[in-house]
Design a protein around this motif. Structure first.
Motif, PDB file in Angstrom:
ATOM      1  N   PRO A  73       0.822  -1.216   0.000  1.00 26.16           N
ATOM      2  CA  PRO A  73       0.000   0.000   0.000  1.00 26.16           C
ATOM      3  C   PRO A  73       0.852   1.262   0.000  1.00 26.16           C
ATOM      4  N   CYS A  74       0.200   2.375  -0.327  1.00 29.26           N
ATOM      5  CA  CYS A  74       0.855   3.679  -0.348  1.00 29.26           C
ATOM      6  C   CYS A  74       0.099   4.640   0.556  1.00 29.26           C
ATOM      7  N   ALA A  75       0.820   5.622   1.096  1.00 26.72           N
ATOM      8  CA  ALA A  75       0.207   6.642   1.949  1.00 26.72           C
ATOM      9  C   ALA A  75       1.009   7.925   1.819  1.00 26.72           C
ATOM     10  N   PRO A  76       0.385   9.101   2.043  1.00 26.97           N
ATOM     11  CA  PRO A  76       1.117  10.363   1.941  1.00 26.97           C
ATOM     12  C   PRO A  76       2.187  10.471   3.025  1.00 26.97           C
ATOM     13  N   TYR A  81       4.020  13.614  -0.387  1.00 24.92           N
ATOM     14  CA  TYR A  81       4.483  12.743  -1.467  1.00 24.92           C
ATOM     15  C   TYR A  81       4.122  11.302  -1.118  1.00 24.92           C
ATOM     16  N   PRO A  82       3.644  10.528  -2.059  1.00 21.55           N
ATOM     17  CA  PRO A  82       3.239   9.160  -1.739  1.00 21.55           C
ATOM     18  C   PRO A  82       4.435   8.292  -1.372  1.00 21.55           C
ATOM     19  N   ALA A  83       4.294   7.533  -0.286  1.00 23.96           N
ATOM     20  CA  ALA A  83       5.287   6.558   0.152  1.00 23.96           C
ATOM     21  C   ALA A  83       4.665   5.180   0.006  1.00 23.96           C
ATOM     22  N   CYS A  84       5.348   4.291  -0.709  1.00 26.47           N
ATOM     23  CA  CYS A  84       4.791   2.961  -1.005  1.00 26.47           C
ATOM     24  C   CYS A  84       5.616   1.883  -0.321  1.00 26.47           C
ATOM     25  N   GLY A 135      13.976   4.496   9.676  1.00 30.59           N
ATOM     26  CA  GLY A 135      13.401   5.783   9.333  1.00 30.59           C
ATOM     27  C   GLY A 135      12.019   5.591   8.730  1.00 30.59           C
ATOM     28  N   LEU A 136      11.438   6.706   8.300  1.00 32.01           N
ATOM     29  CA  LEU A 136      10.127   6.666   7.656  1.00 32.01           C
ATOM     30  C   LEU A 136       9.938   7.848   6.714  1.00 32.01           C
ATOM     31  N   GLY A 137      10.320   9.054   7.180  1.00 31.71           N
ATOM     32  CA  GLY A 137      10.038  10.250   6.397  1.00 31.71           C
ATOM     33  C   GLY A 137       8.546  10.505   6.344  1.00 31.71           C
ATOM     34  N   GLY A 138       7.914  10.496   7.516  1.00 31.41           N
ATOM     35  CA  GLY A 138       6.474  10.681   7.552  1.00 31.41           C
ATOM     36  C   GLY A 138       5.968  10.871   8.969  1.00 31.41           C
ATOM     37  N   ARG A 139       4.665  10.773   9.116  1.00 30.69           N
ATOM     38  CA  ARG A 139       3.994  10.965  10.384  1.00 30.69           C
ATOM     39  C   ARG A 139       3.131   9.738  10.672  1.00 30.69           C
ATOM     40  N   MET A 140       2.361   9.788  11.758  1.00 30.47           N
ATOM     41  CA  MET A 140       1.601   8.611  12.172  1.00 30.47           C
ATOM     42  C   MET A 140       0.608   8.172  11.103  1.00 30.47           C
ATOM     43  N   SER A 141      -0.016   9.132  10.429  1.00 23.63           N
ATOM     44  CA  SER A 141      -0.970   8.761   9.389  1.00 23.63           C
ATOM     45  C   SER A 141      -0.282   8.041   8.232  1.00 23.63           C
ATOM     46  N   THR A 142       1.026   8.360   8.017  1.00 18.34           N
ATOM     47  CA  THR A 142       1.779   7.658   6.970  1.00 18.34           C
ATOM     48  C   THR A 142       1.914   6.187   7.327  1.00 18.34           C
ATOM     49  N   ASP A 144       0.297   4.401   9.596  1.00 17.84           N
ATOM     50  CA  ASP A 144      -1.006   3.726   9.697  1.00 17.84           C
ATOM     51  C   ASP A 144      -1.542   3.378   8.312  1.00 17.84           C
ATOM     52  N   GLY A 145      -1.312   4.266   7.350  1.00 22.72           N
ATOM     53  CA  GLY A 145      -1.826   4.031   6.013  1.00 22.72           C
ATOM     54  C   GLY A 145      -1.087   2.942   5.256  1.00 22.72           C
TER      55      GLY A 145
END
Length: 369
Positions: A73-76, A81-84, A135-142, A144-145
């Motif tokens: 799956p992908c998430a912002p 920017y989409p992260a897959c 790492g992740l380069g994102g936040r919790m919604s990233t 979770d998504g």
């Protein structure tokens, strides 16, 4: 503001600092050291290799592979920017004795966005345990998504002898709750070093140093301040943390983008005290360590900056009097990690910003005999 926490005992405040003069690069005599040969490729076909270390017995170098993300799956992520996501990260062990590289863990979480692959960024060994940080380069919604299998992203963890990942300290949850650097909510840890009861982490996304305990607790040790260059505020972006020969911790800066030549610094940290700058004049430091004689080794991702088409990196040794020797430049193409073998050989990861093209390498620079 979340208060700073003392991780080590008060005796740490009595440590004597390593003497590293803050010599500008232009004054350091950018010279090549004698007794070194060109770097040699000892392993290739790695998936976005990053940090590395030696196993508990000094027999094999352990290399992190951030992977190549996946199709879904992908998430912002940061900047939307989409992260897959994909289970394409790994830990590879290279044996100098046999000359063979073998994956000891695979199927680890990884994400890919329009610019980079993020995931397993560093590894350390503590009393036989293999500690890792993602790492992740994102936040919790990233996260979770990306689904349940992405839970290890934005966390520290332990890789078991069977190759399984056991998440420990949730760095993302800390960043989401406290966000000490208010620019944005972003976790993208890059460096890890063991300490009693857990590990210290260089959190590039949050611009801070965190303590991640074996019991799952996370607390802040230090927030690295921005610097002002002309009319521009430049974030620190800590990229690595290592224990020095004096027992204190040394933290390298990548600094913000676009890259500013000579803006990256090295900090010295004794937990419970304010970090101090001990060296300046570097560009985009991606990793650092100390050699077997206690001299600082600095690895620059790109000598002319990450935004330059020239991908040539640089390995610099900082002598105790502050002078600097370029140990390697030719053959370094966006290097990402450096570690010193028990015999003094230097190992580096190379081609670390590929987009899942299996072009990553492990390099060796022979020690002076």
């Amino acid at each position: 503001m979340f208060q700073r926490a003392t991780v080590l005992t008060a005796a740490a405040a009595l440590l004597v600092p390593v003497v590293v003069a803050a010599v500008p690069a232009s004054a350091a005599g950018d010279r090549h050291g004698p007794g070194r040969t060109a770097v040699e490729v000892v392993a290739s076909g790695l998936d976005t290799p990053r940090g590395l270390t030696w196993d508990a017995w000094g027999n094999r170098v352990l290399v992190t592979e951030a992977g190549r993300g996946g199709p879904a799956p992908c998430a912002p992520g940061v900047g939307d920017y989409p992260a897959c996501f994909g289970l394409t990260g790994a830990v590879t062990a290279y044996s100098p004795r046999s000359g063979r590289a073998t994956r000891i863990a695979e199927g680890l979480p990884s994400v890919i966005n329009e610019f980079s692959v993020l995931g397993l960024h560093d590894v350390a060994v503590d009393r036989g345990r293999v500690l890792v940080v993602f790492g992740l380069g994102g936040r919790m919604s990233t996260r979770d998504g990306l689904g349940a299998e992405a839970r290890g992203l934005g966390q520290t963890g332990v890789v078991t002898p069977g190759g399984d990942l056991v998440p420990r300290g949730d760095l993302l949850a800390f960043e989401q709750t406290h966000n000490p650097h208010k620019a944005d909510v972003n976790t993208n840890a890059y460096g890890i070093v063991p300490v009693p009861g857990g590990a210290l982490v260089a959190e590039a996304g949050g611009n801070n140093i965190l303590f991640a305990g074996d019991d799952g607790t996370v607390r802040m040790v230090a927030l690295l301040p921005d610097q002002v260059i002309g009319d521009t505020v430049v974030e620190s972006v800590p990229s690595a943390i290592t224990r020095g020969p004096d027992g204190a911790f040394y933290i390298s800066e990548y600094s913000g983008e676009p890259t500013r030549i000579g803006a990256a610094r090295v900090w010295r940290l004794v937990p419970g005290r304010t970090p101090t700058v001990v060296a300046r004049g570097f560009t985009g430091i991606i990793d650092m360590t100390f050699d077997n004689r206690g001299r600082m080794l600095i690895l620059e991702l790109a000598e002319k900056g990450f935004d330059s088409p020239d991908r040539t990196g640089r390995l610099i040794r900082v002598e105790r009097d502050g002078t600097r020797t370029v140990l390697a430049r030719e053959g370094l193409e966006h290097p990402g990690g450096v570690a010193v073998a028990p015999n003094g050989d230097i190992y580096l990861t190379n081609r670390t910003t590929g987009m899942g093209d299996n072009s990553g390498q492990l390099l060796r620079l022979r020690a002076t005999r």
